[in-house]
Design a protein around this motif. Structure first.
Motif, PDB file in Angstrom:
ATOM      1  N   ARG A   1     -25.295 -49.032  10.363  1.00 42.25           N
ATOM      2  CA  ARG A   1     -26.723 -48.826  10.634  1.00 42.25           C
ATOM      3  C   ARG A   1     -27.161 -49.285  12.011  1.00 42.25           C
ATOM      4  N   GLY A   2     -26.200 -49.684  12.832  1.00 43.73           N
ATOM      5  CA  GLY A   2     -26.497 -49.946  14.233  1.00 43.73           C
ATOM      6  C   GLY A   2     -27.172 -51.251  14.554  1.00 43.73           C
ATOM      7  N   GLN A   3     -27.232 -52.177  13.574  1.00 42.59           N
ATOM      8  CA  GLN A   3     -27.867 -53.471  13.832  1.00 42.59           C
ATOM      9  C   GLN A   3     -27.142 -54.564  13.068  1.00 42.59           C
ATOM     10  N   PHE A   4     -26.868 -55.654  13.746  1.00 42.38           N
ATOM     11  CA  PHE A   4     -26.168 -56.789  13.145  1.00 42.38           C
ATOM     12  C   PHE A   4     -27.014 -57.372  12.024  1.00 42.38           C
ATOM     13  N   HIS A   5     -26.430 -57.508  10.833  1.00 40.40           N
ATOM     14  CA  HIS A   5     -27.112 -58.029   9.643  1.00 40.40           C
ATOM     15  C   HIS A   5     -28.453 -57.310   9.397  1.00 40.40           C
ATOM     16  N   PHE A   6     -28.425 -55.995   9.534  1.00 39.89           N
ATOM     17  CA  PHE A   6     -29.622 -55.192   9.291  1.00 39.89           C
ATOM     18  C   PHE A   6     -30.177 -55.431   7.895  1.00 39.89           C
ATOM     19  N   SER A   7     -29.282 -55.464   6.893  1.00 41.66           N
ATOM     20  CA  SER A   7     -29.730 -55.598   5.506  1.00 41.66           C
ATOM     21  C   SER A   7     -30.398 -56.949   5.263  1.00 41.66           C
ATOM     22  N   LEU A   8     -29.878 -58.019   5.863  1.00 36.58           N
ATOM     23  CA  LEU A   8     -30.462 -59.351   5.690  1.00 36.58           C
ATOM     24  C   LEU A   8     -31.855 -59.414   6.309  1.00 36.58           C
ATOM     25  N   LEU A   9     -31.996 -58.841   7.483  1.00 35.00           N
ATOM     26  CA  LEU A   9     -33.305 -58.800   8.137  1.00 35.00           C
ATOM     27  C   LEU A   9     -34.285 -57.968   7.317  1.00 35.00           C
ATOM     28  N   ASN A  10     -33.831 -56.810   6.841  1.00 30.47           N
ATOM     29  CA  ASN A  10     -34.685 -55.940   6.045  1.00 30.47           C
ATOM     30  C   ASN A  10     -35.104 -56.611   4.733  1.00 30.47           C
ATOM     31  N   LEU A  11     -34.161 -57.348   4.113  1.00 31.61           N
ATOM     32  CA  LEU A  11     -34.464 -58.049   2.869  1.00 31.61           C
ATOM     33  C   LEU A  11     -35.530 -59.113   3.100  1.00 31.61           C
ATOM     34  N   THR A  12     -35.413 -59.852   4.187  1.00 33.64           N
ATOM     35  CA  THR A  12     -36.381 -60.899   4.510  1.00 33.64           C
ATOM     36  C   THR A  12     -37.769 -60.311   4.728  1.00 33.64           C
TER      37      THR A  12
ATOM     38  N   LEU B   1     -20.207 -70.213   9.927  1.00 32.63           N
ATOM     39  CA  LEU B   1     -20.687 -69.327  10.990  1.00 32.63           C
ATOM     40  C   LEU B   1     -19.747 -68.141  11.180  1.00 32.63           C
ATOM     41  N   ILE B   2     -18.445 -68.396  11.102  1.00 38.83           N
ATOM     42  CA  ILE B   2     -17.456 -67.313  11.231  1.00 38.83           C
ATOM     43  C   ILE B   2     -17.669 -66.278  10.129  1.00 38.83           C
ATOM     44  N   PHE B   3     -17.806 -66.744   8.878  1.00 36.93           N
ATOM     45  CA  PHE B   3     -18.014 -65.819   7.757  1.00 36.93           C
ATOM     46  C   PHE B   3     -19.350 -65.081   7.889  1.00 36.93           C
ATOM     47  N   PHE B   4     -20.366 -65.772   8.400  1.00 36.39           N
ATOM     48  CA  PHE B   4     -21.671 -65.131   8.581  1.00 36.39           C
ATOM     49  C   PHE B   4     -21.582 -63.998   9.599  1.00 36.39           C
ATOM     50  N   VAL B   5     -20.885 -64.236  10.688  1.00 36.87           N
ATOM     51  CA  VAL B   5     -20.723 -63.202  11.718  1.00 36.87           C
ATOM     52  C   VAL B   5     -19.934 -62.020  11.167  1.00 36.87           C
ATOM     53  N   LEU B   6     -18.834 -62.308  10.465  1.00 38.55           N
ATOM     54  CA  LEU B   6     -18.002 -61.228   9.912  1.00 38.55           C
ATOM     55  C   LEU B   6     -18.785 -60.376   8.910  1.00 38.55           C
ATOM     56  N   SER B   7     -19.637 -61.018   8.101  1.00 34.28           N
ATOM     57  CA  SER B   7     -20.366 -60.270   7.076  1.00 34.28           C
ATOM     58  C   SER B   7     -21.464 -59.389   7.664  1.00 34.28           C
TER      59      SER B   7
ATOM     60  N   SER C   1     -19.712 -68.242   0.750  1.00 35.47           N
ATOM     61  CA  SER C   1     -19.904 -67.104   1.652  1.00 35.47           C
ATOM     62  C   SER C   1     -19.699 -65.781   0.927  1.00 35.47           C
ATOM     63  N   VAL C   2     -18.707 -65.741   0.027  1.00 33.61           N
ATOM     64  CA  VAL C   2     -18.499 -64.527  -0.779  1.00 33.61           C
ATOM     65  C   VAL C   2     -19.708 -64.275  -1.668  1.00 33.61           C
ATOM     66  N   ALA C   3     -20.236 -65.340  -2.275  1.00 28.05           N
ATOM     67  CA  ALA C   3     -21.438 -65.201  -3.111  1.00 28.05           C
ATOM     68  C   ALA C   3     -22.598 -64.668  -2.276  1.00 28.05           C
ATOM     69  N   PHE C   4     -22.726 -65.148  -1.044  1.00 26.50           N
ATOM     70  CA  PHE C   4     -23.778 -64.672  -0.140  1.00 26.50           C
ATOM     71  C   PHE C   4     -23.616 -63.191   0.160  1.00 26.50           C
ATOM     72  N   VAL C   5     -22.386 -62.747   0.397  1.00 26.23           N
ATOM     73  CA  VAL C   5     -22.135 -61.343   0.684  1.00 26.23           C
ATOM     74  C   VAL C   5     -22.545 -60.461  -0.493  1.00 26.23           C
ATOM     75  N   LEU C   6     -22.269 -60.933  -1.715  1.00 26.66           N
ATOM     76  CA  LEU C   6     -22.544 -60.133  -2.905  1.00 26.66           C
ATOM     77  C   LEU C   6     -23.996 -60.226  -3.358  1.00 26.66           C
ATOM     78  N   ARG C   7     -24.673 -61.294  -2.998  1.00 22.77           N
ATOM     79  CA  ARG C   7     -26.085 -61.481  -3.350  1.00 22.77           C
ATOM     80  C   ARG C   7     -26.688 -62.377  -2.282  1.00 22.77           C
TER      81      ARG C   7
END
Length: 294
Positions: free
Chosen positions: A227-238, A213-219, A176-182
């Motif tokens: 930026r006003g949206q949950f996991h905005f960066s992940l969605l934008n990256l996809t 799932l807990i770590f995913f929600v926290l990240s 999960s830490v690796a996911f947060v960083l990359r």
């Protein structure tokens, strides 16, 4: 030949090599590392948590947080020059990287019960791989994520052999830490769902899934506040990869797996091995090979 050296002596030599790179090399590897990296946390005097990412960035604020924190600590310590703030970031994060990797490789060596010759060879591969001293001492997202992915891989290997829930859960944490960083490394964390399935251990699957799932929600929370949206960066990256992926090359999907096979495995098959070697190897290291495939 390498069995004549103490492993501790090789580690010391490796540390000297890496620290010499940290002290001498002040360059960066890629333009995006500069434009969506260095300029966000340097100079520390004008950097804030809220400006670490832009409104249309595909980067997560958590990816830049380690660099930002070190730069701010350097400023608090009286380092006002942006250049020396950047050098502080390089030195601190590079040192953490190499010390973590040495710790991880020691854990791997002990778990596999390697003899001195095998252990020495393992560390020589870490220290002398041509790109490692430079790439692992850069404050890039890939570089600072690398030790966490390596640790997750070792925990996956240990869980596959001993089925201990502690190894599984620690692996989920490190993955999960690796996911947060990359963020792309989130695919590799799927190993901790696949292994319980292969073992038909549904209780462990539930625990790993719940913790992940807990770590995913926290990240995803920092994106929401900044930026006003949950996991905005992940969605934008996809969305960005879907729209612009072809601009980075139109090679077949098999190009990199074949390249990895040729570069990382074929040289070792120059030697003749017993017939059962390959099957035993695939069985013993299937967890690491799955991570590599992911």
């Amino acid at each position: 030949m390498i069995s004549k050296f103490k492993t501790s002596h090789l580690i010391i030599l490796g540390l000297l090599l890496y620290f010499s790179v940290l002290l001498i090399n002040d360059g960066f590897m890629a333009l995006d590392e500069y434009w969506v990296g260095i300029t966000r946390y340097i100079p520390a005097q004008s950097s804030t948590l809220m400006n670490l990412v832009g409104t249309d960035d595909v980067k997560s604020p958590l990816q830049l947080l380690p660099m930002h924190v070190v730069a701010q600590v350097a400023l608090k310590a009286g380092i006002v020059s942006p250049y020396w703030q950047y050098r502080a970031v390089i030195f601190v994060l590079g040192t953490i990287n190499i010390l973590m990797l040495i710790w991880i490789f020691l854990e791997l060596s002990q778990f596999l019960k390697l003899d001195k010759s095998e252990s020495n060879f393992l560390f020589l591969m870490l220290f002398l791989y041509f790109a490692a001293p430079f790439s692992l001492t850069r404050p890039m997202f890939e570089s600072i994520a690398a030790p966490w992915l390596a640790w997750a891989g070792v925990k996956a290997l240990k869980y596959d052999h001993n089925s201990k829930i502690s190894d599984l859960l620690w692996g989920v944490l490190f993955g999960s830490v690796a996911f947060v960083l990359r963020q792309q490394l989130g695919f590799c964390a799927l190993i901790f769902m696949l292994l319980p399935i292969l073992k038909k251990n549904w209780k462990h699957l539930l625990y790993a899934g719940a913790l992940g799932l807990i770590f995913f929600v926290l990240s995803g929370i920092p994106d929401y506040y900044i930026r006003g949206q949950f996991h905005f960066s992940l969605l934008n990256l996809t969305l960005y990869n879907y729209a612009h992926g072809s601009e980075y090359g139109d090679r077949t999907i098999f190009f990199y797996p074949i390249l990895i096979l040729i570069v990382a495995f074929i040289p070792f098959f120059i030697k003749k091995y017993p017939r059962e070697f390959v099957l035993d190897y695939l069985k013993k290291y299937r967890s690491l090979l799955i991570v590599l495939g992911l």
